[in-house]
Design a protein around this motif. Structure first.
Motif, PDB file in Angstrom:
ATOM      1  N   ASN A  31       0.824  -1.220   0.000  1.00  0.00           N
ATOM      2  CA  ASN A  31       0.000   0.000   0.000  1.00  0.00           C
ATOM      3  C   ASN A  31       0.855   1.266   0.000  1.00  0.00           C
ATOM      4  O   ASN A  31       0.412   2.312  -0.478  1.00  0.00           O
ATOM      5  CB  ASN A  31      -0.993   0.005   1.164  1.00  0.00           C
ATOM      6  CG  ASN A  31      -0.321  -0.052   2.528  1.00  0.00           C
ATOM      7  OD1 ASN A  31       0.901  -0.154   2.627  1.00  0.00           O
ATOM      8  ND2 ASN A  31      -1.117  -0.006   3.581  1.00  0.00           N
ATOM      9  N   VAL A  32       2.098   1.159   0.487  1.00  0.00           N
ATOM     10  CA  VAL A  32       3.018   2.302   0.404  1.00  0.00           C
ATOM     11  C   VAL A  32       3.450   2.507  -1.039  1.00  0.00           C
ATOM     12  O   VAL A  32       3.457   3.629  -1.564  1.00  0.00           O
ATOM     13  CB  VAL A  32       4.243   2.087   1.311  1.00  0.00           C
ATOM     14  CG1 VAL A  32       5.275   3.191   1.091  1.00  0.00           C
ATOM     15  CG2 VAL A  32       3.825   2.043   2.774  1.00  0.00           C
ATOM     16  N   LEU A  33       3.802   1.410  -1.712  1.00  0.00           N
ATOM     17  CA  LEU A  33       4.282   1.501  -3.093  1.00  0.00           C
ATOM     18  C   LEU A  33       3.161   1.859  -4.065  1.00  0.00           C
ATOM     19  O   LEU A  33       3.371   2.643  -4.995  1.00  0.00           O
ATOM     20  CB  LEU A  33       4.942   0.181  -3.499  1.00  0.00           C
ATOM     21  CG  LEU A  33       6.203  -0.186  -2.704  1.00  0.00           C
ATOM     22  CD1 LEU A  33       6.692  -1.574  -3.088  1.00  0.00           C
ATOM     23  CD2 LEU A  33       7.299   0.839  -2.912  1.00  0.00           C
ATOM     24  N   THR A  34       1.974   1.310  -3.857  1.00  0.00           N
ATOM     25  CA  THR A  34       0.860   1.669  -4.744  1.00  0.00           C
ATOM     26  C   THR A  34       0.514   3.138  -4.594  1.00  0.00           C
ATOM     27  O   THR A  34       0.219   3.829  -5.582  1.00  0.00           O
ATOM     28  CB  THR A  34      -0.378   0.815  -4.461  1.00  0.00           C
ATOM     29  OG1 THR A  34      -0.756   0.947  -3.074  1.00  0.00           O
ATOM     30  CG2 THR A  34      -0.125  -0.649  -4.788  1.00  0.00           C
ATOM     31  N   GLY A  35       0.572   3.647  -3.356  1.00  0.00           N
ATOM     32  CA  GLY A  35       0.286   5.066  -3.138  1.00  0.00           C
ATOM     33  C   GLY A  35       1.365   5.971  -3.698  1.00  0.00           C
ATOM     34  O   GLY A  35       1.075   7.028  -4.257  1.00  0.00           O
ATOM     35  N   ILE A  44       6.622  -5.938 -10.571  1.00  0.00           N
ATOM     36  CA  ILE A  44       7.945  -5.312 -10.459  1.00  0.00           C
ATOM     37  C   ILE A  44       8.775  -6.014  -9.381  1.00  0.00           C
ATOM     38  O   ILE A  44       9.958  -6.308  -9.585  1.00  0.00           O
ATOM     39  CB  ILE A  44       7.803  -3.817 -10.126  1.00  0.00           C
ATOM     40  CG1 ILE A  44       7.089  -3.078 -11.262  1.00  0.00           C
ATOM     41  CG2 ILE A  44       9.180  -3.187  -9.891  1.00  0.00           C
ATOM     42  CD1 ILE A  44       6.729  -1.644 -10.938  1.00  0.00           C
ATOM     43  N   LYS A  45       8.158  -6.315  -8.238  1.00  0.00           N
ATOM     44  CA  LYS A  45       8.879  -6.994  -7.162  1.00  0.00           C
ATOM     45  C   LYS A  45       9.438  -8.328  -7.632  1.00  0.00           C
ATOM     46  O   LYS A  45      10.559  -8.716  -7.257  1.00  0.00           O
ATOM     47  CB  LYS A  45       7.951  -7.196  -5.961  1.00  0.00           C
ATOM     48  CG  LYS A  45       7.731  -5.981  -5.099  1.00  0.00           C
ATOM     49  CD  LYS A  45       6.904  -6.330  -3.868  1.00  0.00           C
ATOM     50  CE  LYS A  45       6.773  -5.162  -2.919  1.00  0.00           C
ATOM     51  NZ  LYS A  45       6.001  -5.502  -1.703  1.00  0.00           N
ATOM     52  N   GLY A  96      -1.357  -0.250  -9.426  1.00  0.00           N
ATOM     53  CA  GLY A  96      -2.134  -1.267  -8.729  1.00  0.00           C
ATOM     54  C   GLY A  96      -1.240  -2.319  -8.104  1.00  0.00           C
ATOM     55  O   GLY A  96      -0.051  -2.431  -8.415  1.00  0.00           O
ATOM     56  N   SER A  97      -1.815  -3.132  -7.225  1.00  0.00           N
ATOM     57  CA  SER A  97      -1.055  -4.168  -6.518  1.00  0.00           C
ATOM     58  C   SER A  97      -0.442  -5.178  -7.478  1.00  0.00           C
ATOM     59  O   SER A  97       0.691  -5.637  -7.280  1.00  0.00           O
ATOM     60  CB  SER A  97      -1.958  -4.897  -5.520  1.00  0.00           C
ATOM     61  OG  SER A  97      -2.392  -4.022  -4.499  1.00  0.00           O
ATOM     62  N   LYS A  98      -1.162  -5.536  -8.538  1.00  0.00           N
ATOM     63  CA  LYS A  98      -0.626  -6.494  -9.498  1.00  0.00           C
ATOM     64  C   LYS A  98       0.626  -5.946 -10.177  1.00  0.00           C
ATOM     65  O   LYS A  98       1.603  -6.671 -10.392  1.00  0.00           O
ATOM     66  CB  LYS A  98      -1.683  -6.849 -10.549  1.00  0.00           C
ATOM     67  CG  LYS A  98      -2.839  -7.699 -10.005  1.00  0.00           C
ATOM     68  CD  LYS A  98      -3.799  -8.087 -11.117  1.00  0.00           C
ATOM     69  CE  LYS A  98      -4.912  -8.972 -10.588  1.00  0.00           C
ATOM     70  NZ  LYS A  98      -5.875  -9.350 -11.656  1.00  0.00           N
ATOM     71  N   GLN A  99       0.597  -4.663 -10.514  1.00  0.00           N
ATOM     72  CA  GLN A  99       1.769  -4.055 -11.158  1.00  0.00           C
ATOM     73  C   GLN A  99       2.949  -3.996 -10.205  1.00  0.00           C
ATOM     74  O   GLN A  99       4.093  -4.259 -10.587  1.00  0.00           O
ATOM     75  CB  GLN A  99       1.405  -2.660 -11.659  1.00  0.00           C
ATOM     76  CG  GLN A  99       0.403  -2.650 -12.804  1.00  0.00           C
ATOM     77  CD  GLN A  99      -0.128  -1.269 -13.080  1.00  0.00           C
ATOM     78  OE1 GLN A  99      -0.699  -0.622 -12.198  1.00  0.00           O
ATOM     79  NE2 GLN A  99       0.065  -0.804 -14.311  1.00  0.00           N
TER      80      GLN A  99
END
Length: 217
Positions: free
Chosen positions: A193-197, A209-210, A202-205
């Motif tokens: 949620n830190v990275l999406t913000g 990347i991760k 989105g979480s899938k993207q």
């Protein structure tokens, strides 16, 4: 009177900060690092038995293999962990080799400024100020470029042949933090949620990347 005391304190504090902004000066002729010691200090404790090889390293003489690196760039450090005699000297070096198209991705050295000398090839280099201004330059063989301490910077080989540089640092152990791996391959992981913000993805993207930077087993 109180105002004068506060002013004196502020001035003294500023001087102290200025004097500890880089590695501290040595207080003796030498202090060869004891890399096996369990003692934790700001640097390394000194060892008793000194040999010439404590001040020697031949690892920068030849290019490193870049074909096993996903970025196409390999850094060979010549810091205190390779040359124990550098302990307390406040200097170190390194070599960076780049495959054609290889990139040393955006990263920082939290403890050192850096200057590079191009041995071979052509590079696009740059750093980004805290005002998000990109300072960039195309370098050729024999050119020199400096990167200020702590600022995000990069180098990319835009040529069709390998490139290499020698780097110098004003720290015995500059430290390197890759921006992309710090964010997407930390342990424990930065919360999604830190990275999406932060990236408006989105979480899938984010997870895609991760997965690209997950440590290989």
């Amino acid at each position: 009177m109180a105002a004068k005391v506060v002013a004196l304190f502020v001035a003294t504090f500023a001087i102290v900060l200025a004097t500890v902004a880089a590695d501290p000066d040595e207080l003796q002729d030498l202090c060869v690092a004891d890399l096996t010691s369990g003692v934790k200090v700001n640097g390394f404790p000194c060892k008793a038995n000194i040999v010439p090889d404590d001040f020697f390293f031949s690892g920068l003489a030849n290019p490193a293999a870049t074909n096993n690196n996903s970025f196409g760039a390999v850094v060979t450090p010549a810091n205190v962990q390779k040359i124990p005699g550098l302990n307390t000297m406040g200097i170190s070096m390194g070599r960076i080799d780049y495959a054609p198209g290889g990139v040393n991705p955006p990263h920082t050295h939290p403890r050192a400024s850096e200057v590079i000398f191009v041995l071979e090839g052509q590079l696009e280099v740059g750093f980004i100020t805290t005002a998000n201004v990109l300072i960039s330059k195309t370098l050729n063989k024999g050119d020199v470029f400096a990167f200020p301490r702590g600022l995000v910077h990069f180098q990319k080989n835009n040529g069709n042949v390998p490139a290499s540089v020698i780097a110098a640092f004003d720290s015995q152990l500059p430290g390197t933090q890759q921006v992309i791996t710090a964010l997407f391959a930390s342990n424990p992981a930065v919360p999604d949620n830190v990275l999406t913000g932060a990236f408006h993805l989105g979480s899938k993207q984010i997870n895609r990347i991760k997965s690209r930077f997950a440590p290989k087993n």
